[in-house]
Design an enzyme around this catalytic site. Structure first.
Site, PDB file in Angstrom:
ATOM      1  N   ARG A  40      -6.818  -0.109  17.383  1.00  0.00           N
ATOM      2  CA  ARG A  40      -7.633  -0.112  15.991  1.00  0.00           C
ATOM      3  C   ARG A  40      -8.653  -1.268  15.639  1.00  0.00           C
ATOM      4  O   ARG A  40      -9.321  -1.370  16.594  1.00  0.00           O
ATOM      5  CB  ARG A  40      -6.595   0.164  14.845  1.00  0.00           C
ATOM      6  CG  ARG A  40      -6.815   1.016  13.831  1.00  0.00           C
ATOM      7  CD  ARG A  40      -5.998   1.097  12.666  1.00  0.00           C
ATOM      8  NE  ARG A  40      -5.556  -0.298  11.821  1.00  0.00           N
ATOM      9  CZ  ARG A  40      -4.625  -0.048  10.828  1.00  0.00           C
ATOM     10  NH1 ARG A  40      -4.161   0.900  10.439  1.00  0.00           N
ATOM     11  NH2 ARG A  40      -4.624  -1.219  10.181  1.00  0.00           N
TER      12      ARG A  40
ATOM     13  N   LYS B  30       0.728  -1.203   0.153  1.00  0.00           N
ATOM     14  CA  LYS B  30       0.062   0.082  -0.073  1.00  0.00           C
ATOM     15  C   LYS B  30       0.772   1.484  -0.011  1.00  0.00           C
ATOM     16  O   LYS B  30       0.432   2.212  -0.647  1.00  0.00           O
ATOM     17  CB  LYS B  30      -0.966   0.051   1.377  1.00  0.00           C
ATOM     18  CG  LYS B  30      -0.323   0.010   2.595  1.00  0.00           C
ATOM     19  CD  LYS B  30      -1.364  -0.069   3.731  1.00  0.00           C
ATOM     20  CE  LYS B  30      -0.637   0.017   5.193  1.00  0.00           C
ATOM     21  NZ  LYS B  30      -1.289  -0.518   5.993  1.00  0.00           N
TER      22      LYS B  30
HETATM   23  C1  LIG Z   1      -0.536  -1.266   6.716  1.00  0.00           C
HETATM   24  C2  LIG Z   1      -0.637  -2.447   7.536  1.00  0.00           C
HETATM   25  C3  LIG Z   1       0.406  -3.165   7.582  1.00  0.00           C
HETATM   26  C4  LIG Z   1       1.947  -2.824   7.302  1.00  0.00           C
HETATM   27  O1  LIG Z   1       2.311  -1.939   8.220  1.00  0.00           O
HETATM   28  P1  LIG Z   1       3.859  -1.430   7.789  1.00  0.00           P
HETATM   29  O2  LIG Z   1       4.106  -0.641   9.132  1.00  0.00           O
HETATM   30  O3  LIG Z   1       3.840  -0.576   7.040  1.00  0.00           O
HETATM   31  O4  LIG Z   1       4.667  -2.653   8.043  1.00  0.00           O
HETATM   32  C5  LIG Z   1       0.217  -4.589   8.277  1.00  0.00           C
HETATM   33  N1  LIG Z   1      -1.023  -4.760   8.691  1.00  0.00           N
HETATM   34  C6  LIG Z   1      -2.168  -4.095   8.408  1.00  0.00           C
HETATM   35  C7  LIG Z   1      -3.398  -4.628   9.085  1.00  0.00           C
HETATM   36  C8  LIG Z   1      -2.075  -2.872   7.953  1.00  0.00           C
HETATM   37  O5  LIG Z   1      -3.116  -2.103   7.588  1.00  0.00           O
END
Ligand SMILES: *Cc1c(COP(=O)(O)O)cnc(C)c1O
Length: 350
Positions: free
Chosen positions: A127, A35
């Protein structure tokens, strides 16, 4: 044409290989998260060629547009309005409510597919996920009865909303829930997805509950640092994605605006410190592309401010700049995120 984002594909490949080797050697499967770079296909190709176990994104549009051989994971909880697309374009989704899971089952039945889910447990970051104190195994009973949903495992997400750092005490809560589920239903969950880039130091410490067997990693691969403490990881590049912007004016101007002061272009009150005449430059990039807080300046450059389309910098003694010169900035996570989705910024591969 500038502004231009430089995508260093080889540096990403280096980071990818190093981290996949590290996690695999400790027995973890890895979801590589796309993402932050908007699922750019050139980087996806790199992931395809790597030993990544899954590819994961929070946007269903990104999962739809990418071409990959890896199983696709939707990270954000599915919206009721995208259930059809989730079943079509994601092999696995992260979930936290029976209402959504029932909808996914209905649609999976319609599309004649089996959709896998990871049930998210909120162990304190607040969250997504079922709050661990409210967890009741009856939801598992209901999930197991669904014809077209397969419970692939459970997971948790830390260091996002609440800034909670993974520790043994916190992660133990996931461990307890896993045990509760496996004992109540005599089953073995295949994925225990422990976290994101913030989990790296915890896993390096080797003092984590050994039931965790999966991680979801985005930022660490792009910025070369873990996100619990922000420490750089040795051997990883921190400049996989950089920004180049061009100078359109250089001038010496006073440090304090002259006249009656109101609000700036964004309706915010302004204040200035009198530092005499400043040697300044204006670059053709603005808040519409990236917030100036998300730029990491080269040596001798200090950001004074930005409006929608202009970035005003101070040129310090050791630097000289002329109209037409190009400055290159390293970026924060937020900077990469916004630049990769700006249609005004060219993307080039190095
Ligand atoms: C964005 C996201 C990740 C990845 O997070 P990073 O800090 O970029 O490694 C992992 N799990 C979920 C649910 C996310 O939304």
């Amino acid at each position: 044409m500038y502004p231009k984002v430089l995508i260093h594909v080889d540096k990403y490949q280096n980071n990818l290989k190093m981290l996949l080797d590290t996690f695999h050697s400790k027995g973890f499967s890895v979801m590589v998260v796309s993402k932050v770079f908007g699922a750019d296909q050139r980087l996806i190709e790199g992931i395809n060629a790597s030993s990544a176990d899954f590819i994961a994104d929070s946007r269903i549009q990104n999962l739809k547009s990418m071409t990959t051989t890896k199983p696709k994971v939707l990270l954000r909880l599915p919206q009721m309005s995208e259930i059809k697309a989730v079943i079509r374009y994601a092999d696995i989704s992260l979930n936290a409510s029976l209402k959504t899971i029932l909808k996914l089952n209905q649609e999976a039945l319609r599309q004649n597919k089996v959709h896998k889910i990871i049930l998210m447990i909120d162990i304190g970051d607040l969250r997504e996920g079922i709050y661990y104190r409210d967890f009741d195994v009856s939801i598992i009973n209901q999930i197991l009865s669904l014809s077209n949903i397969k419970l692939a495992g459970i997971g948790t997400n830390l260091t996002c909303y609440g800034g909670v750092i993974p520790t043994y005490e916190t992660m133990k809560r996931l461990d307890d829930i896993q045990r509760q589920i496996e004992q109540s239903f005599s089953l073995k969950l295949s994925l225990i997805s422990g976290g994101n880039s913030s989990i790296y130091p915890f896993i390096e410490s080797d003092e984590y509950p050994k039931n965790i067997n999966n991680v979801r990693i985005g930022e660490l691969l792009i910025l070369g640092r873990e996100t619990s403490y922000g420490t750089p990881v040795l051997g990883l590049y921190d400049d996989v994605i950089t920004l180049q912007a061009q100078v359109v004016e250089t001038a010496n101007k006073p440090s304090v605006p002259e006249g009656l002061l109101g609000l700036n272009a964004f309706g915010e009150p302004v204040s200035f410190e009198d530092r005499g005449l400043l040697n300044r430059a204006i670059l053709a990039i603005g808040k519409q592309d990236v917030h100036p807080d998300h730029l990491i300046c080269p040596k001798g450059i200090h950001i004074l401010g930005a409006s929608s389309d202009h970035l005003i910098v101070e040129i310090q003694e050791e630097q000289t700049l002329d109209i037409g010169d190009v400055l290159e900035f390293k970026l924060t996570y937020g900077g990469i995120l916004s630049l990769m989705t700006s249609k005004y910024v060219r993307k080039t591969y190095v």
